[in-house]
Design an enzyme around this catalytic site. Sequence first.
Site: not given
Ligand code: GLA
Length: 567
Positions: A87, A243
């Site tokens: 991210e 995710e």
């Molecule tokens: C992001 C991150 C993960 C985690 C999630 C929690 O997407 O990439 O590592 O922290 O948020 O929602």
Amino acid sequence: RVLDLLHAQGIGACLATATASPPPWAGIRYPGLLPEDRDGSRFWHGSRQAYSPTSPDYLRLSAELVTAIAGRYASHPAVRLWHVNNEFGCHLPADYSDNAARAFRVWLAERYGQIEALNDAWGTQFWSQRYGSFDEIVPPRKAPYSLNPAGVLDFKRFTSDSLLNLFLNEKRIIREAGGGQPVTTNFMGAFEPLDYHRWAPHLDVIADDSYPDPNDPDAWRAAAFTRDLIRSLKPDTPWLLMEQATNAVNWRPSNAPKAPGQMAALSMQAVARGADAVMFFQWRQSRAGSEKFHSAMLPHAGTGTDTWRSVVQLGTDLEALPALGRVGARVAVVYDWENRWAVEQPDHPVALDYLAEVQRWHSALLDEGVLVDVVDAEADLSGYDAVFAPLLYLLTERAADGLKAAVARGAAVLTGPFSDVVDEHDRFRHGGFTTQLGDVWGVRVTEFGALALSAPGQQRAPVDVGGLGAFDGTHFAEELTVDSAEVIARFQGGRTDAMPAVTMRAHGEGRAFYVATIPDDAGLRALVRMVARPTGPAPRLGTETVRRGEVTFEIDHEAHTVAVTGP
Ligand code: GLA
């Protein structure tokens, strides 16, 4: 040991490069690695993502780490995909440190060559901002008043590019180590700081993270928008929902659990809108740390839980799906990062939320049952029957040419208000407003006129669309001069009483619409019907019907049910 174990069970792995969270010693030993805020305050270790993307120390250490990981695992049979960093930009949308200042100067020197070219592009004669050399330039740090808008725009471009540079470095190292697997990183939908249209060509497959708020009854609409945006980044390659949460997250003020069926409905929405994988953060809930309340596939309470059962059920349901084809949208909505950055700067006729306005058009199309791609302003528009390009404030010549070609080809194109205003340096062109597309629309804008300012207390002006019912305009009541266009609606009341509010100029089969205000929801739907001419019935509110190849998904986001039909 873990990869061997996975491989022995027939499980492939997406291996991450572990560069997203430098350990404490890194910032202690190399303090310049830590990023800084616009007021010069430093971000310390103790959380994650505490690194300056342009720090030579961070670049060197992360390259060493990726070299070691890729060298060791590139040929492991379990490794099927690489996930670079994590991210990018999520917690730190920009770094204003001295590292950033140095790298920004290099980026600007490459873009402009001579300092005089930059002075001209940024209009630095205003407020005596003229630079004598690139060395005088700093990032848009804390300042007494409005910063130079062209400088801010370039800094946003630079920030996106400097994070992309990290991705490219890691990808190169993986390839050099013999890693031939696809390489990706996880995007975050319409994330403001990064221009994913510039990133997308460098990713082998697009991956997205998506966390709609279960408390928000309209969250599925925003999710539909991001899924269309993410799919359109690489139209011929299915994307990965990398995710999502099995249940509640931990990072909102109130973290509602998902309703029964909601996780499955949102997962199938992603599949319907082009995803070929549905994954989760995270495998197992952690015992400690900031995210110990974040849901997982395997919850603290174990396998005797609805969360666990819903994940197992989803796996069964996904396996039962037939082969899925392409999502063939014939209508496009323009979402353009450079426009968002430019539109949302201060000192404009009226403050606007660019994303919200584009999403409102997407929602109106959703409610009329029209499937759309979400594309950038310079996209190839040749496959579309209709294009909605609201708020094209910053209009490059290339984007203008694309829209002109679409109309000439017979497509319907809708634009405005606050469109065709400035060039790529946020400068007016000679000749005032609508210099690029005025001839296509057959209208010229002479004044923007923000409703809130021109008529205190009166935020909206009624617009009458002939035959389609009346609706209210918001934010703008622009003054138009019509050269050669049909006036479809006129303002009623206020400063622009009886003046054109919506116009259309026909070019053979093509139609060029100009809208001189931001319509309310009823107005958006009326215009969607007029421009996109949907043929099927509108879906029941709160539901969506999406066709992907031969398969149709009907998803009810109130009952959280999904029906899949197909051969
Ligand atoms: C992001 C991150 C993960 C985690 C999630 C929690 O997407 O990439 O590592 O922290 O948020 O929602």
